[in-house]
Write an enzyme that holds these catalytic residues in place. Structure first.
Site, PDB file in Angstrom:
ATOM      1  N   HIS A  61       0.842  -1.221   0.000  1.00  0.00           N
ATOM      2  CA  HIS A  61       0.000   0.000   0.000  1.00  0.00           C
ATOM      3  C   HIS A  61       0.871   1.263   0.000  1.00  0.00           C
ATOM      4  O   HIS A  61       0.423   2.320   0.437  1.00  0.00           O
ATOM      5  CB  HIS A  61      -0.952   0.048   1.206  1.00  0.00           C
TER       6      HIS A  61
ATOM      7  N   LYS B 185      15.977  21.835 -10.826  1.00  0.00           N
ATOM      8  CA  LYS B 185      15.276  20.584 -11.111  1.00  0.00           C
ATOM      9  C   LYS B 185      16.017  19.626 -12.017  1.00  0.00           C
ATOM     10  O   LYS B 185      16.701  20.008 -12.951  1.00  0.00           O
ATOM     11  CB  LYS B 185      13.903  20.879 -11.723  1.00  0.00           C
TER      12      LYS B 185
ATOM     13  N   GLU C 203       9.043   8.731 -16.808  1.00  0.00           N
ATOM     14  CA  GLU C 203       7.637   9.136 -16.944  1.00  0.00           C
ATOM     15  C   GLU C 203       7.091   8.710 -18.304  1.00  0.00           C
ATOM     16  O   GLU C 203       5.938   8.291 -18.431  1.00  0.00           O
ATOM     17  CB  GLU C 203       7.513  10.656 -16.786  1.00  0.00           C
TER      18      GLU C 203
ATOM     19  N   LYS D  14      -1.871  -3.635 -38.869  1.00  0.00           N
ATOM     20  CA  LYS D  14      -0.431  -3.362 -38.877  1.00  0.00           C
ATOM     21  C   LYS D  14       0.008  -2.150 -38.070  1.00  0.00           C
ATOM     22  O   LYS D  14       0.943  -2.227 -37.275  1.00  0.00           O
ATOM     23  CB  LYS D  14       0.049  -3.216 -40.318  1.00  0.00           C
TER      24      LYS D  14
ATOM     25  N   SER E 263      14.567  21.811 -15.976  1.00  0.00           N
ATOM     26  CA  SER E 263      13.376  22.629 -16.163  1.00  0.00           C
ATOM     27  C   SER E 263      13.817  23.962 -16.753  1.00  0.00           C
ATOM     28  O   SER E 263      14.873  24.477 -16.409  1.00  0.00           O
ATOM     29  CB  SER E 263      12.699  22.851 -14.808  1.00  0.00           C
TER      30      SER E 263
HETATM   31  N1  ARG Z   1      -2.743  -4.864 -48.166  1.00  0.00           N
HETATM   32  C1  ARG Z   1      -3.541  -5.980 -47.824  1.00  0.00           C
HETATM   33  C2  ARG Z   1      -3.505  -6.210 -46.291  1.00  0.00           C
HETATM   34  O1  ARG Z   1      -2.693  -5.656 -45.669  1.00  0.00           O
HETATM   35  C3  ARG Z   1      -3.052  -7.205 -48.494  1.00  0.00           C
HETATM   36  C4  ARG Z   1      -4.084  -8.250 -48.731  1.00  0.00           C
HETATM   37  C5  ARG Z   1      -5.067  -7.772 -49.698  1.00  0.00           C
HETATM   38  N2  ARG Z   1      -5.945  -8.784 -50.149  1.00  0.00           N
HETATM   39  C6  ARG Z   1      -7.068  -8.524 -50.801  1.00  0.00           C
HETATM   40  N3  ARG Z   1      -7.760  -9.505 -51.161  1.00  0.00           N
HETATM   41  N4  ARG Z   1      -7.427  -7.304 -51.059  1.00  0.00           N
HETATM   42  O2  ARG Z   1      -4.286  -6.919 -45.713  1.00  0.00           O
END
Ligand code: ARG
Length: 469
Positions: free
Chosen positions: A157, A284, A291, A326, A278
């Site tokens: 705590h 400081k 952080e 991605k 700072s």
């Molecule tokens: N750029 C697409 C992705 O990142 C690749 C696959 C695309 N496939 C499709 N059937 N349009 O998922």
């Protein structure tokens, strides 16, 4: 103009806004190397199986090598109208290798291609993160070796609980990081099956050899179901889950750095090179890096949530939604890698202020449990009664404004006549930590043994890393 790659049935090219929302080249160019690696394995297999000629395969491979070099040298022009890395590479290949290039996409689809590329990228990134995690463990083990005897208050705590050793505290993180590495290793093992050859979703009528491409790409084998192969993003989710937990661990040490560096604690110091000043307050020195590590856990955790939401409710097999897998992953794993580097620098170079730690370790009646344990061990009191007696002594000391060891024997005996002079031997911080020799306890002898154990576990790993690089 309609698209060169799939424009056969299209009269017109895409609307500007269609191109903008559809393109992934802005971010998927990051796995160009893996795309080319996958294409080379596919091409070699096609030729070995007699699906394309050796001559065409040679031209394709030579062309792909040229493209890889150009990309590496920053001499490749990525085009948004070519949508993604797969079509950018293939289009350039057609310029270099002519009609042979058109044979590369036989028995393959971008759906299995992107799944393969992404797995290869995630696998490479896991390997990199694992080496970084090992380096951070190493930094903590070194601190543990240096500070096996350094006492500090242990908190629950954030209230002073019992004295511990700083080395023991550092080794707690070594354990956490070991579990993090285990989670990444599990994710890596499960992802290591090749989707290549699943084609669009149903497999292919060409006599391909998926075992061959899997082996060529370092996978343990091919995936077993074509629909699953192109629609699985578990591997990314699992990696992000591991990353989120790791980032959470890092944020905890980051918080401790911030607290320990504050004026109220002054337990540690960081070198100037890892702090900032700072612009208005000349005195400081701020732990900005800590952080930021604390804060960046937010984006790592968010990436897991974000991809879970993208995948939730998607019907089999591939949907374009999955292109959104991605950016969050790249961002999260980049952030984690940066955090690991910053944390390793801080963990390795922080200096412990032993005096401040020791002073605080003795405060807050931190050895009260030792007193209670003495009553159990020597005076044979049941623990609950010992707890009660100790509580009375603590409140007595508190009233007088003194520490437990500053109460006289008479004062102690007034609370429980069984107490003898021997009690004072357990009230010091040093004797307290030295007595905690149970397995996993904080005693300096334990810390030295554990640090030594970890040193042996980590050392051979690092040696083999050096060999493969
Ligand atoms: N750029 C697409 C992705 O990142 C690749 C696959 C695309 N496939 C499709 N059937 N349009 O998922």
């Amino acid at each position: 103009m309609s698209n060169k790659m799939w424009g056969g049935r299209f009269g017109d090219g895409p609307d500007e806004i269609m191109e903008e929302i559809n393109a992934s080249i802005g971010f998927d160019q990051r796995f160009a190397a893996q795309d080319i690696q996958g294409s080379k394995a596919h091409c070699t297999m096609l030729a070995d199986k007699g699906i394309i000629s050796k001559g065409d395969a040679d031209q394709i491979i030579t062309g792909l090598d040229t493209i890889a070099r150009d990309i590496d040298a920053g001499q490749f022009t990525f085009s948004r109208s070519l949508e993604d890395i797969h079509m950018n590479v293939e289009n350039r290949l057609s310029e270099i290798a002519g009609p042979a290039a058109g044979r590369l996409h036989t028995a393959r689809s971008r759906n299995d291609q992107v799944a393969t590329d992404f797995k290869l990228y995630v696998r490479d990134t896991i390997d990199h993160l694992d080496a970084q995690l090992a380096a951070l463990q190493d930094a903590f083990v070194t601190q543990a070796e240096t500070h096996a005897d350094t006492v500090m208050p242990g908190f629950t705590h954030l209230q002073t609980a019992q004295p511990v050793t700083f080395g023991h505290h550092c080794l707690a993180y070594v354990e956490m990081l070991a579990r993090d590495r285990g989670r990444f290793a599990d994710a890596r093992k499960r992802l290591n099956q090749s989707p290549l050859g699943a084609a669009a979703l149903a497999g292919t009528s060409f006599p391909i050899d998926r075992e061959q491409t899997a082996a060529a790409l370092g996978f343990d084998g091919p995936t077993r179901n074509s629909l699953d192969s192109v629609s699985d993003r578990d591997f990314a989710l699992e990696t992000l889950a591991a990353a989120a937990i790791t980032a959470t661990h890092l944020s905890r040490f980051a918080e401790e750095i911030v607290v320990w560096m504050s004026a109220g604690f002054k337990f540690i110091d960081l070198p100037d090179s890892l702090t900032t000043g700072s612009s208005i307050m000349p005195q400081k020195r701020n732990p900005d890096a800590a952080e930021l590590v604390r804060a960046k856990s937010g984006r790592v955790i968010a990436a897991f949530t974000s991809l879970s939401i993208v995948m939730k409710g998607l019907p089999l097999a591939y949907s374009k939604d999955m292109q959104e897998d991605k950016e969050a992953l790249f961002d999260a794993l980049d952030a984690l890698s940066l955090c690991l580097a910053a944390m390793t620098a801080m963990a390795g170079s922080l200096t412990a202020n032993k005096e401040a730690m020791a002073k605080a370790a003795g405060g807050g009646f931190s050895t009260a449990t030792d007193l209670a344990d003495w009553l159990v061990r020597v005076a044979d009191l049941p623990f609950r009664q010992a707890h009660h007696v100790t509580g009375t002594l603590v409140s007595k000391a508190e009233e007088k404004g003194v520490d437990l060891h500053e109460l006289s024997l008479e004062e102690m005996q007034a609370v429980d006549p069984a107490i003898t002079n021997d009690i004072y031997s357990v009230l010091s911080v040093e004797s307290s930590v030295a007595s905690r020799t149970s397995l996993g306890g904080t005693a300096p002898s334990n810390v030295r043994a554990e640090a030594n154990r970890w040193r042996k576990i980590l050392a051979p790993k690092r040696a083999t890393e050096g060999e493969t690089k």
